[in-house]
Design a protein around this motif. Sequence first.
Motif, short mmCIF file in Angstrom:
data_model
loop_
_atom_site.label_atom_id
_atom_site.label_comp_id
_atom_site.label_asym_id
_atom_site.label_seq_id
_atom_site.Cartn_x
_atom_site.Cartn_y
_atom_site.Cartn_z
N SER A 96 0.81 -1.22 0.00
CA SER A 96 0.00 0.00 0.00
C SER A 96 0.84 1.27 0.00
CB SER A 96 -0.96 0.01 1.19
OG SER A 96 -0.23 -0.08 2.40
N ASP A 97 2.14 1.17 0.30
CA ASP A 97 3.01 2.35 0.23
C ASP A 97 3.70 2.46 -1.14
OD1 ASP A 97 4.79 0.26 0.43
OD2 ASP A 97 5.93 1.10 2.10
N ALA A 98 3.21 1.68 -2.11
CA ALA A 98 3.69 1.68 -3.50
C ALA A 98 5.13 1.20 -3.64
CB ALA A 98 3.51 3.05 -4.15
N THR A 99 5.56 0.31 -2.73
CA THR A 99 6.87 -0.34 -2.89
C THR A 99 6.62 -1.80 -3.26
OG1 THR A 99 6.99 -0.90 -0.53
CG2 THR A 99 8.05 1.15 -1.23
N GLU A 100 7.48 -2.35 -4.08
CA GLU A 100 7.33 -3.72 -4.55
C GLU A 100 7.54 -4.68 -3.38
OE1 GLU A 100 8.19 -7.46 -6.65
OE2 GLU A 100 9.66 -6.36 -5.50
N VAL A 101 6.76 -5.76 -3.33
CA VAL A 101 6.81 -6.67 -2.17
C VAL A 101 8.18 -7.31 -1.99
CG1 VAL A 101 4.34 -7.15 -2.10
CG2 VAL A 101 5.84 -8.61 -3.48
N GLY A 102 8.93 -7.47 -3.08
CA GLY A 102 10.27 -8.04 -2.99
C GLY A 102 11.35 -7.01 -2.79
N GLY A 103 10.98 -5.73 -2.76
CA GLY A 103 11.95 -4.66 -2.54
C GLY A 103 12.71 -4.22 -3.77
N ARG A 104 12.33 -4.72 -4.94
CA ARG A 104 13.02 -4.34 -6.17
C ARG A 104 12.58 -2.95 -6.64
NH1 ARG A 104 12.12 -10.00 -6.60
NH2 ARG A 104 9.99 -9.62 -7.23
N PRO A 105 13.47 -2.23 -7.32
CA PRO A 105 13.10 -0.89 -7.82
C PRO A 105 12.07 -1.00 -8.94
CG PRO A 105 15.29 -1.51 -8.60
CD PRO A 105 14.85 -2.59 -7.65
N LEU A 106 11.29 0.06 -9.10
CA LEU A 106 10.24 0.10 -10.12
C LEU A 106 10.48 1.24 -11.09
CD1 LEU A 106 7.10 -0.33 -7.86
CD2 LEU A 106 8.03 -2.01 -9.45
N ALA A 107 9.93 1.09 -12.26
CA ALA A 107 9.96 2.18 -13.24
C ALA A 107 9.06 3.31 -12.73
CB ALA A 107 9.48 1.69 -14.59
N PRO A 108 9.41 4.57 -13.04
CA PRO A 108 8.58 5.70 -12.57
C PRO A 108 7.13 5.60 -13.01
CG PRO A 108 10.64 6.49 -13.54
CD PRO A 108 10.58 5.01 -13.77
N THR A 109 6.89 5.11 -14.22
CA THR A 109 5.52 4.98 -14.71
C THR A 109 4.72 4.02 -13.84
OG1 THR A 109 6.30 5.39 -16.95
CG2 THR A 109 4.11 4.44 -16.74
N ALA A 110 5.33 2.91 -13.47
CA ALA A 110 4.64 1.91 -12.64
C ALA A 110 4.27 2.51 -11.29
CB ALA A 110 5.52 0.68 -12.46
N THR A 111 5.17 3.25 -10.70
CA THR A 111 4.90 3.86 -9.40
C THR A 111 3.77 4.88 -9.50
OG1 THR A 111 7.23 3.58 -8.83
CG2 THR A 111 5.96 5.08 -7.47
N THR A 112 3.80 5.71 -10.53
CA THR A 112 2.77 6.73 -10.72
C THR A 112 1.39 6.11 -10.91
OG1 THR A 112 4.41 8.17 -11.76
CG2 THR A 112 2.10 8.70 -12.16
N VAL A 113 1.31 5.11 -11.78
CA VAL A 113 0.03 4.46 -12.05
C VAL A 113 -0.47 3.74 -10.80
CG1 VAL A 113 -1.13 2.74 -13.50
CG2 VAL A 113 0.51 4.29 -14.51
N ALA A 114 0.44 3.11 -10.04
CA ALA A 114 0.04 2.41 -8.81
C ALA A 114 -0.51 3.39 -7.78
CB ALA A 114 1.25 1.67 -8.24
N GLN A 115 0.13 4.53 -7.61
CA GLN A 115 -0.37 5.51 -6.65
C GLN A 115 -1.75 6.04 -7.04
OE1 GLN A 115 3.02 8.16 -6.61
NE2 GLN A 115 3.87 7.20 -4.78
N ARG A 116 -1.94 6.25 -8.34
CA ARG A 116 -3.26 6.69 -8.80
C ARG A 116 -4.33 5.63 -8.53
NH1 ARG A 116 -1.30 8.44 -14.31
NH2 ARG A 116 -2.76 6.87 -15.02
N ALA A 117 -3.97 4.35 -8.72
CA ALA A 117 -4.93 3.27 -8.47
C ALA A 117 -5.26 3.16 -6.99
CB ALA A 117 -4.36 1.94 -8.98
N LEU A 118 -4.27 3.36 -6.14
CA LEU A 118 -4.53 3.33 -4.70
C LEU A 118 -5.45 4.46 -4.28
CD1 LEU A 118 -1.07 2.37 -3.18
CD2 LEU A 118 -3.24 1.18 -2.80
N GLU A 119 -5.24 5.65 -4.82
CA GLU A 119 -6.05 6.82 -4.47
C GLU A 119 -7.47 6.71 -4.99
OE1 GLU A 119 -3.82 10.06 -6.08
OE2 GLU A 119 -2.19 9.85 -4.61
N SER A 120 -7.62 6.23 -6.23
CA SER A 120 -8.95 6.19 -6.84
C SER A 120 -9.73 4.93 -6.50
CB SER A 120 -8.83 6.32 -8.36
OG SER A 120 -8.28 5.13 -8.91
#
Length: 186
Positions: A96-120
């Motif tokens: 829910s804090d937009a970090t990958e469960v395995g701790g791997r880094p994410l692409a900026p697009t993935a993080t942005t879209v994930a945060q929008r999905a959590l909010e909406s």
Amino acid sequence: ARRRLHVHVVMIRGVFLKLLLWFWASLVLVAVALELTVTVTTTPFEERVHRFSDNALTGHGREAAALLDRGGVPSVDRFFADLQRTKGIHAVLLKSDATEVGGRPLAPTATTVAQRALESGQTEMEADGQTAVKARAVTAADGHRYVLVASMPIGLMRLLYDAPSAQVLRLLVVVLIAAAACYALA
């Protein structure tokens, strides 16, 4: 002598015209063959859309969250590897804090879209070049919220991710058609 020269010029023009026409005919044949093999060996549009639908992503997200509870990150990684191999979808599960469960880094697009999905609370989507990125928030049985972020190639790039057998078949058809055209020319 002038008449013989005229006959040679006409013969050379005839050979040149024949070579030019054969070249263009072989080019058209190869293009048609390639188009037909791509059409025959590509996953139908309807199936690709269904694989990437909201319902499918919700199901994949819930299954990944359940696997995380039962078997930890390695079982989720196996599930996502199988999903990529069978359906051509690259997916990651975020907390829910937009970090990958395995701790791997994410692409900026993935993080942005994930945060929008959590909010909406809805499915969010964005096209990033030749890739469609979709995020769907899901709630696990234990009440934890996760976000499944999935990406799938779109446009011509999707052809590079088709099964190796389909790609070999395409190459084989093109080579055989080109060889037949060259044989006919000889």
